[in-house]
Write a protein that holds these residues in place. Sequence first.
Motif, PDB file in Angstrom:
ATOM      1  N   LYS A 137       3.806   1.728   1.224  1.00  0.00           N
ATOM      2  CA  LYS A 137       4.757   1.832   2.335  1.00  0.00           C
ATOM      3  C   LYS A 137       5.888   0.822   2.122  1.00  0.00           C
ATOM      4  CE  LYS A 137       2.441   4.908   4.732  1.00  0.00           C
ATOM      5  NZ  LYS A 137       2.969   6.277   4.975  1.00  0.00           N
ATOM      6  N   GLY A 175      -2.709  -2.056   6.220  1.00  0.00           N
ATOM      7  CA  GLY A 175      -2.710  -1.254   5.002  1.00  0.00           C
ATOM      8  C   GLY A 175      -2.444   0.207   5.252  1.00  0.00           C
ATOM      9  N   GLN A 176      -2.562   0.619   6.519  1.00  0.00           N
ATOM     10  CA  GLN A 176      -2.300   2.011   6.887  1.00  0.00           C
ATOM     11  C   GLN A 176      -1.283   2.132   8.012  1.00  0.00           C
ATOM     12  OE1 GLN A 176      -5.966   4.059   7.692  1.00  0.00           O
ATOM     13  NE2 GLN A 176      -6.753   3.775   5.625  1.00  0.00           N
ATOM     14  N   THR A 177      -1.406   1.291   9.037  1.00  0.00           N
ATOM     15  CA  THR A 177      -0.500   1.372  10.171  1.00  0.00           C
ATOM     16  C   THR A 177      -0.034  -0.025  10.583  1.00  0.00           C
ATOM     17  OG1 THR A 177      -2.347   1.272  11.747  1.00  0.00           O
ATOM     18  CG2 THR A 177      -1.576   3.460  11.066  1.00  0.00           C
ATOM     19  N   ASN A 181       0.826  -1.220   0.000  1.00  0.00           N
ATOM     20  CA  ASN A 181       0.000   0.000   0.000  1.00  0.00           C
ATOM     21  C   ASN A 181       0.857   1.266   0.000  1.00  0.00           C
ATOM     22  OD1 ASN A 181      -1.917  -2.031   0.409  1.00  0.00           O
ATOM     23  ND2 ASN A 181      -3.236  -0.672   1.582  1.00  0.00           N
ATOM     24  N   TYR A 229      -0.172  -5.413  10.034  1.00  0.00           N
ATOM     25  CA  TYR A 229      -0.240  -4.241   9.166  1.00  0.00           C
ATOM     26  C   TYR A 229      -1.579  -4.290   8.444  1.00  0.00           C
ATOM     27  CZ  TYR A 229       0.821  -0.834   5.546  1.00  0.00           C
ATOM     28  OH  TYR A 229       0.777   0.263   4.707  1.00  0.00           O
TER      29      TYR A 229
END
Length: 250
Positions: A119, A242-244, A117, A240
């Motif tokens: 990252k 997808g954001q954090t 995503n 994880y």
Amino acid sequence: MQLPPGKKIYFSSDNHLGAPTQELSKPRERKFLDWLDMVKEDAAAIFLLGDLFDFWFEYKHVVPKNQVRVLGKLAEIADSGIPIYFFVGNHDLWMFGYFEEELGIEVYHEPKKFEFNGKKFLIGHGDGKGPGDKGYKRMKKVFTSPFFQWCFKWLHPDIGVGIARYLSVKNKLISGDEDAKFLGEENEWLAQYAKRKLLKEHYDYFIFGHRHMPMEISVGEKSMYFNLGDWISHYTYGIYDGQTFELKKL
């Protein structure tokens, strides 16, 4: 990889199944099996960051006989279409194809870059990285020597595995646990390793095991180092979404 809605990536490290004995390891094995059953419901991928076993050596026609339920569960999950990525640790570095051929699991011997995503992750077991771990670094040169591996495989498995399991538990230099205490954020050598990596390339997350202590350390303005802890004292793992990224405890 772009995570589908509702899916997560799970991370685990340092189970040391089989230690200190097979019998005493069984309750921890059961917890890990239950965890695998839980995470497979919404997992986009599962990362196992080494030392799943307290000892592992693949002879040409023989592998250690214990933890068959774990191997079967991993095969079941991989067969269902959920990718599993395994990074060898200092206790199970002698992997020569069994996981790939029999279980359908990708195996890595060094840290590897991934992007999820948008990252960037650097993921690995963590042994022998950074300025510390000096005793183990010396031993690892022996363990990874093709000549040493060739010599070891000529021992009868009952002898070779018995000796290795004894030393795995008793010898802290071999196990890599000689510095098994928190060194402070500025002195943690995997955090220092992450900072050095950032001098050449940006990563959002550094995910490692090996230290047996759950940690969350800022190593840059937008970069974090996480250590996953273990399944001996802490029973911690990473998620994880997808954001954090966050650490969780059973």
